[in-house]
Design an enzyme around this catalytic site. Structure first.
Site, short mmCIF file in Angstrom:
data_model
loop_
_atom_site.label_atom_id
_atom_site.label_comp_id
_atom_site.label_asym_id
_atom_site.label_seq_id
_atom_site.Cartn_x
_atom_site.Cartn_y
_atom_site.Cartn_z
N LYS A 11 29.29 -15.28 -39.65
CA LYS A 11 30.34 -15.72 -38.74
C LYS A 11 31.74 -15.49 -39.32
O LYS A 11 32.72 -15.41 -38.58
CB LYS A 11 30.15 -17.18 -38.32
CG LYS A 11 30.37 -18.22 -39.40
CD LYS A 11 31.71 -18.89 -39.32
CE LYS A 11 31.96 -19.85 -40.45
NZ LYS A 11 31.35 -19.65 -41.74
N LYS A 48 33.66 -14.94 -46.85
CA LYS A 48 34.90 -15.58 -46.40
C LYS A 48 36.11 -14.85 -46.96
O LYS A 48 37.06 -14.54 -46.23
CB LYS A 48 34.95 -17.05 -46.84
CG LYS A 48 33.91 -17.90 -46.14
CD LYS A 48 34.06 -19.36 -46.54
CE LYS A 48 32.77 -20.10 -46.32
NZ LYS A 48 32.16 -19.90 -45.00
N LYS A 76 21.71 -12.74 -45.92
CA LYS A 76 22.37 -13.90 -45.32
C LYS A 76 21.46 -15.12 -45.36
O LYS A 76 20.38 -15.13 -44.77
CB LYS A 76 22.76 -13.55 -43.88
CG LYS A 76 22.99 -14.72 -42.99
CD LYS A 76 24.44 -14.91 -42.64
CE LYS A 76 24.68 -16.21 -41.92
NZ LYS A 76 25.60 -17.09 -42.57
N GLY A 87 28.85 -23.54 -40.54
CA GLY A 87 27.59 -24.14 -40.05
C GLY A 87 27.09 -25.20 -41.02
O GLY A 87 26.48 -26.20 -40.62
N ASN A 88 27.37 -24.99 -42.32
CA ASN A 88 26.92 -25.96 -43.32
C ASN A 88 27.71 -27.27 -43.25
O ASN A 88 27.28 -28.27 -43.81
CB ASN A 88 27.00 -25.36 -44.72
CG ASN A 88 25.89 -24.34 -44.94
OD1 ASN A 88 24.72 -24.62 -44.71
ND2 ASN A 88 26.24 -23.14 -45.34
P1 ADP Z 1 29.88 -22.15 -44.36
O1 ADP Z 1 28.73 -22.85 -43.74
O2 ADP Z 1 31.19 -22.83 -44.14
O3 ADP Z 1 29.93 -20.66 -44.08
P2 ADP Z 1 28.90 -21.55 -47.02
O4 ADP Z 1 27.97 -22.53 -47.63
O5 ADP Z 1 28.38 -20.26 -46.49
O6 ADP Z 1 29.72 -22.35 -45.93
O7 ADP Z 1 30.06 -21.18 -48.06
C1 ADP Z 1 30.86 -22.18 -48.67
C2 ADP Z 1 30.27 -22.54 -50.03
O8 ADP Z 1 30.47 -21.47 -50.94
C3 ADP Z 1 30.94 -23.69 -50.73
O9 ADP Z 1 30.51 -24.92 -50.24
C4 ADP Z 1 30.51 -23.46 -52.20
O10 ADP Z 1 29.32 -24.16 -52.49
C5 ADP Z 1 30.19 -21.97 -52.26
N1 ADP Z 1 30.97 -21.17 -53.20
C6 ADP Z 1 30.47 -20.09 -53.82
N2 ADP Z 1 31.37 -19.51 -54.60
C7 ADP Z 1 32.52 -20.22 -54.48
C8 ADP Z 1 33.84 -20.11 -55.05
N3 ADP Z 1 34.15 -19.13 -55.89
N4 ADP Z 1 34.76 -21.02 -54.69
C9 ADP Z 1 34.46 -22.02 -53.85
N5 ADP Z 1 33.24 -22.19 -53.27
C10 ADP Z 1 32.27 -21.30 -53.58
MG MG Z 2 28.47 -19.25 -44.62
#
Ligand code: ADP
Ligand code: MG
Length: 311
Positions: free
Chosen positions: A211, A273, A128, A12-13
């Site tokens: 998600k 994830k 969340k 979503g981001n």
């Molecule tokens: P999405 O909207 O795709 O779910 P999120 O913002 O929830 O994305 O999660 C992805 C983000 O997680 C990345 O953009 C990064 O800023 C953050 N992040 C946190 N820890 C890590 C890590 N260990 N490795 C890579 N990214 C990370």
């Molecule tokens: Mg996310």
């Protein structure tokens, strides 16, 4: 190349912060997805809704305060709204990209519900992140208004809501039927509308299902071969954002457990994830998962980049 059933989870981001940005973002997304469709794979698309559902919820709350005739809208309905408008953009972008390449395949968004357990401990511990990013001072003001705020992976403060684990995907058979018919479903958007079961009834819950977990659950239930999580970073890192940051090419169960225990993956963003990918690959033999950046999807699937999660 073997034709596979693939669940693609879109962040979503990565969809931008407003309608104009979203329309732009989905164009690139559509190209990456149609590349896979062209190769003959069965594709189902799940998208996130964190920023969008937060915006919808705040807008409706603000309207409720100034306009007496605006009734309170539950979070479950906000998720349903987000599925509608994100699905609308995605479905049209995919339709256009398919038409441009002369591929005749229907695309449809399914209003999808995810069953959660009413006794899930997450209801007592909101985790969340949704909505916009705030400064520390703004976050304090939001807290005074009754919202729970948390720092999100070094990017600022965000509202957090309960995020129970998915137990079942109500429309999974519909997704399966559309895939078998050669169609492209967009489903379980924003993790699915959270519902609790009460006999034959489903009741909306005040929550947003992650998600990543919901797409892993869907992938498991429809017997997918692969779960591809597309987000804003090319790979998963340890020591993320620190001078000794190290990007990972592969992650197995054992190593992942160690890194999780050491706190390398931020809760609410990368942790779900990694956990979702691990759960999916453990759910059946030959199941694969990949975490990479939206714009690198094609290279990632070709094995050239991203973090591959193996059992
Ligand atoms: P999405 O909207 O795709 O779910 P999120 O913002 O929830 O994305 O999660 C992805 C983000 O997680 C990345 O953009 C990064 O800023 C953050 N992040 C946190 N820890 C890590 C890590 N260990 N490795 C890579 N990214 C990370
Ligand atoms: Mg996310």
């Amino acid at each position: 190349m073997k034709q596979e059933r693939i669940v693609i989870a879109l962040g979503g981001n990565a969809l931008g912060d407003n309608l104009v940005e979203q329309m732009e973002a989905v164009k690139g997304t559509a190209q990456a997805i149609v590349d896979l469709i062209e190769e003959g794979h069965e594709i189902v698309i799940v998208h996130g809704n964190g920023p969008q559902v937060g915006m919808i919820n705040l807008a409706l709350e603000a309207a409720g305060k100034t306009e007496a005739k605006t009734p309170p809208i539950p979070m479950s309905v906000c998720v349903a709204m987000s599925q509608g408008y994100i699905g609308y953009d995605l479905q049209n972008a995919l339709r256009e990209e398919l038409a441009n390449r002369g591929i005749n395949k229907p695309v449809a968004t399914i209003v999808s519900q995810t069953v959660v357990d009413a006794n899930d401990p997450a209801f007592k511990d909101p985790a969340k992140p949704i909505g916009a990013f705030y400064s520390e001072a703004e976050a304090k003001e939001m807290e005074a208004k009754g919202y729970t705020m948390k720092e999100d992976a070094g990017r600022g403060y965000r509202r957090v809501v309960a995020s129970p684990k998915p137990v079942d995907i109500v429309e999974k058979d519909t997704v399966d039927a559309l895939l078998k018919a050669g169609q492209i479903p967009i489903a379980v958007g924003g993790g699915g509308i959270p519902v609790c079961k009460d006999g034959n009834s489903l009741h909306g819950a005040s929550a947003v299902v992650d998600k990543d977990f919901a797409s892993a659950k869907l992938a498991e239930m429809i017997g997918a071969d692969a779960l591809i999580i597309l987000t804003a970073v090319e790979k998963v890192a340890i020591n993320y954002g620190k001078p000794d940051e190290k990007w990972l090419e592969q992650l197995d169960q054992e190593t992942a457990k160690q890194y999780i225990a050491e706190g390398h993956f931020a809760p609410g963003s990368m942790l779900p994830k990694v956990q979702a990918a691990l759960a999916f690959v453990a759910s059946g033999p030959e199941r694969r998962s990949l975490i990479t950046m939206l714009s690198k999807a094609k290279e990632g699937i070709a094995g050239k980049t991203g973090t591959v999660i193996v059992n």
